[in-house]
Design an enzyme around this catalytic site. Sequence first.
Site, PDB file in Angstrom:
ATOM      1  N   GLU A   1       0.880  -1.173   0.000  1.00  0.00           N
ATOM      2  CA  GLU A   1       0.000   0.000   0.000  1.00  0.00           C
ATOM      3  C   GLU A   1       0.911   1.214   0.000  1.00  0.00           C
ATOM      4  OE1 GLU A   1      -3.096   0.466   2.991  1.00  0.00           O
ATOM      5  OE2 GLU A   1      -3.558   2.478   2.240  1.00  0.00           O
TER       6      GLU A   1
ATOM      7  N   ASP B   1     -12.085   0.703   1.339  1.00  0.00           N
ATOM      8  CA  ASP B   1     -11.163   0.900   2.463  1.00  0.00           C
ATOM      9  C   ASP B   1     -11.921   1.135   3.777  1.00  0.00           C
ATOM     10  OD1 ASP B   1      -8.748   1.187   3.706  1.00  0.00           O
ATOM     11  OD2 ASP B   1      -8.129   2.994   2.627  1.00  0.00           O
TER      12      ASP B   1
ATOM     13  N   ASN C   1      -4.285   5.228  -2.243  1.00  0.00           N
ATOM     14  CA  ASN C   1      -5.491   5.805  -1.632  1.00  0.00           C
ATOM     15  C   ASN C   1      -6.042   6.966  -2.456  1.00  0.00           C
ATOM     16  OD1 ASN C   1      -5.748   4.473   1.175  1.00  0.00           O
ATOM     17  ND2 ASN C   1      -3.568   4.916   0.930  1.00  0.00           N
TER      18      ASN C   1
ATOM     19  N   GLU D   1      -6.367  -4.832   7.889  1.00  0.00           N
ATOM     20  CA  GLU D   1      -5.378  -3.803   8.200  1.00  0.00           C
ATOM     21  C   GLU D   1      -4.956  -3.901   9.659  1.00  0.00           C
ATOM     22  OE1 GLU D   1      -7.647  -0.222   7.672  1.00  0.00           O
ATOM     23  OE2 GLU D   1      -7.042  -0.080   5.567  1.00  0.00           O
TER      24      GLU D   1
ATOM     25  N   GLU E   1      -7.785   2.433  -3.506  1.00  0.00           N
ATOM     26  CA  GLU E   1      -8.502   2.288  -2.240  1.00  0.00           C
ATOM     27  C   GLU E   1      -9.440   3.473  -2.052  1.00  0.00           C
ATOM     28  OE1 GLU E   1      -6.086   1.279   1.098  1.00  0.00           O
ATOM     29  OE2 GLU E   1      -5.164  -0.421   0.052  1.00  0.00           O
TER      30      GLU E   1
HETATM   31  P1  C2E Z   1      -5.283   4.061   5.640  1.00  0.00           P
HETATM   32  O1  C2E Z   1      -5.582   4.053   4.202  1.00  0.00           O
HETATM   33  O2  C2E Z   1      -6.243   3.352   6.518  1.00  0.00           O
HETATM   34  O3  C2E Z   1      -3.818   3.506   5.828  1.00  0.00           O
HETATM   35  C1  C2E Z   1      -3.449   2.636   6.816  1.00  0.00           C
HETATM   36  C2  C2E Z   1      -2.866   3.372   7.964  1.00  0.00           C
HETATM   37  O4  C2E Z   1      -2.637   2.432   9.000  1.00  0.00           O
HETATM   38  C3  C2E Z   1      -1.510   3.968   7.629  1.00  0.00           C
HETATM   39  O5  C2E Z   1      -1.390   5.160   8.360  1.00  0.00           O
HETATM   40  C4  C2E Z   1      -0.575   2.938   8.189  1.00  0.00           C
HETATM   41  O6  C2E Z   1       0.685   3.465   8.511  1.00  0.00           O
HETATM   42  C5  C2E Z   1      -1.308   2.507   9.407  1.00  0.00           C
HETATM   43  N1  C2E Z   1      -0.895   1.179   9.836  1.00  0.00           N
HETATM   44  C6  C2E Z   1      -0.463   0.194   9.058  1.00  0.00           C
HETATM   45  N2  C2E Z   1      -0.218  -0.918   9.776  1.00  0.00           N
HETATM   46  C7  C2E Z   1      -0.500  -0.615  11.060  1.00  0.00           C
HETATM   47  C8  C2E Z   1      -0.442  -1.341  12.279  1.00  0.00           C
HETATM   48  O7  C2E Z   1      -0.071  -2.513  12.336  1.00  0.00           O
HETATM   49  N3  C2E Z   1      -0.841  -0.700  13.405  1.00  0.00           N
HETATM   50  C9  C2E Z   1      -1.256   0.589  13.370  1.00  0.00           C
HETATM   51  N4  C2E Z   1      -1.607   1.165  14.528  1.00  0.00           N
HETATM   52  N5  C2E Z   1      -1.307   1.313  12.232  1.00  0.00           N
HETATM   53  C10 C2E Z   1      -0.947   0.726  11.085  1.00  0.00           C
HETATM   54  P2  C2E Z   1      -0.799   6.453   7.693  1.00  0.00           P
HETATM   55  O8  C2E Z   1       0.302   6.117   6.777  1.00  0.00           O
HETATM   56  O9  C2E Z   1      -0.552   7.415   8.774  1.00  0.00           O
HETATM   57  O10 C2E Z   1      -1.989   6.938   6.816  1.00  0.00           O
HETATM   58  C11 C2E Z   1      -3.153   7.411   7.406  1.00  0.00           C
HETATM   59  C12 C2E Z   1      -4.220   7.661   6.394  1.00  0.00           C
HETATM   60  O11 C2E Z   1      -3.910   8.712   5.513  1.00  0.00           O
HETATM   61  C13 C2E Z   1      -4.447   6.472   5.493  1.00  0.00           C
HETATM   62  O12 C2E Z   1      -5.211   5.548   6.167  1.00  0.00           O
HETATM   63  C14 C2E Z   1      -5.143   7.106   4.333  1.00  0.00           C
HETATM   64  O13 C2E Z   1      -6.500   7.250   4.585  1.00  0.00           O
HETATM   65  C15 C2E Z   1      -4.532   8.468   4.301  1.00  0.00           C
HETATM   66  N6  C2E Z   1      -3.528   8.534   3.220  1.00  0.00           N
HETATM   67  C16 C2E Z   1      -2.227   8.144   3.250  1.00  0.00           C
HETATM   68  N7  C2E Z   1      -1.642   8.358   2.058  1.00  0.00           N
HETATM   69  C17 C2E Z   1      -2.597   8.885   1.256  1.00  0.00           C
HETATM   70  C18 C2E Z   1      -2.619   9.345  -0.118  1.00  0.00           C
HETATM   71  O14 C2E Z   1      -1.653   9.272  -0.869  1.00  0.00           O
HETATM   72  N8  C2E Z   1      -3.810   9.840  -0.576  1.00  0.00           N
HETATM   73  C19 C2E Z   1      -4.905   9.910   0.200  1.00  0.00           C
HETATM   74  N9  C2E Z   1      -6.013  10.395  -0.323  1.00  0.00           N
HETATM   75  N10 C2E Z   1      -4.921   9.502   1.476  1.00  0.00           N
HETATM   76  C20 C2E Z   1      -3.784   9.006   1.990  1.00  0.00           C
HETATM   77 CA    CA Z   2      -7.642   1.710   5.769  1.00  0.00          CA
HETATM   78 CA    CA Z   3      -5.856   2.687   2.621  1.00  0.00          CA
END
Ligand code: C2E
Ligand code: CA
Ligand code: CA
Length: 548
Positions: free
Chosen positions: A36, A153, A91, A210, A123
Amino acid sequence: MLTAPTEVYRALGQGEFVPYFQPLVVLQTGQLAGFEVLARWKHPELGIIPPEKFIPLAEKDGWIGDLTQEILRQSFSSASFLPDSLELAVNISPVQLRDLSLPRLIQDVAAETRFPLKRLVLEITESAVMDNLEYAQTIGNDLKSMGCRLALDDFGTGYSSLLHLQSLPFDELKIDRSFVGSMTDRRDNRKIVAAVVSLGQSLGLTTVAEGVETEEQAEMLLWLGCDIGQGWLYGRPLPAEDLAAMISTPLPRIRVHSTAPAKIASVGNLSALPFQRLAQLQAVYDGAPVGLAFLDRNLRHVNLNQRLADLNGFSVSEHIGKTAAEMVPELFNQFEPFLERALMGEAIFNVEVKKPASETDGERAFLMSYQPARDEADEVVGISVALVDITEIKAADEALRQSKEKLQAVFDAIPIGIILAEAPDGRLSMANPEANRIFGHPDFSGMQISTYADSGLTRKDGTVLGPAEYPLARALLHGETTPPEDLLCESLDGSSAWVCLSGAPVHGPDGAIIGGVLAVQDIDAAKCERQRLLGMAADLMKELETHV
Ligand code: C2E
Ligand code: CA
Ligand code: CA
């Protein structure tokens, strides 16, 4: 400061927005399925800024399209050296599903970087679909026709509406990490995950969990039939520089080893999905020569086979939802205690239950087994009941017992010693009192022929019988019938007496030797008897003479 458009465009121009990659792993094999893509802002002064801080601003201020383009371009380029089999999941913000130029943007970046769109998963959250269903459908269909796949998602956090789930041609269902995180200690979350996984399966979607942080969670997800795992257990999101290392580092392969999954593993059918296992089980259920039922914790029939329905005299559907007490009131008090014990987790096998005679049928006997059925966390969720009708077997058993008793009576009464031995081990299965008396032995039953052979037997010419020459041994080993022979027999108490022995084999229906029989007569006693009869005859003669 972050919101200033100049600052944002400077950052975009400088390549400060970068993709991080987090592994997506096939739970069953531990193989990498792809990554991802998660955006990060590498700010020159503030350091790494997480997406929660800038995505909302990008959505609000209208630069989310530019950000997505940048992230796609970088991640597609970075992925150029990855094996073709690995996918990238990117995403898409809800606001972007209102922008009809999104498919075009994606297509252009893919063409520019030569990234095949069949490896791209987009996603989308449920709210994106809800906001403007018509646009979302148009864009979703366009993306599909370009070869992209779609994932729903964060499922479970929003409305979790089935309407939204089927409004777009989704390929994957991502279960939100809030459920996965606590599924091993919160029953309700575990049930939600189980339900979402089976919902995904029934709709033919790939299910992705996830936030998988522990092996225990991965194991439970695997047992529930979830396809893909993502989370810290398999790796945190890392920058493109680390991609090469990530694809060469082996990932943990989860093996199922706790109680409930082990039972499934022992059936050797882990590759089957739960609904396939269910279909298979149903077939076994229906075809079993045994009455089977599954009762829930309130002892209501959840499932049963035709056989049991017939035994109870009601149709299968008449049972469903009814309790055992309602269906078989005349038997319930007999098996209630066992059901109670099974609910406490005890497995109980082969308890005999008698069904009183009715107008149409005589008394029937059943052998019943009760096994607690457990869920993925080992809690008892119901009872699996199995029942075999043993009425006929019991009747046959009784007839056999009676004929055995008659035979025994004959055995006990005749003035000849009889010993029966079984082939091939020569175990003595029966000896009548006369045999025991002649050989001076309390009871031969259960002894081996070899032990019996130790008591010496001598022929009239003084030669001793070798172990293989005993009539019983010859009958058992070679199927030989030995004619009566007088032999001097040494009893266990040291005394000796002349006996007459003969032996014969016993053949089974197929002609095989299944045993042997030995007949023994006490010659001295027979002589005495003859003597006594002769004496009586002589007395009689004398008396006759005196009368004449
Ligand atoms: P998401 O799509 O639900 O992404 C998964 C989030 O869960 C990611 O946070 C990831 O780092 C985190 N995660 C993964 N494995 C674990 C785990 O084992 N435990 C815990 N506690 N967390 C875990 P991240 O990277 O901070 O991203 C947060 C949100 O930001 C994403 O949620 C997504 O909705 C958004 N996002 C990130 N990159 C993009 C992007 O390029 N475009 C858009 N539109 N949204 C983005
Ligand atoms: Ca997610
Ligand atoms: Ca996602």
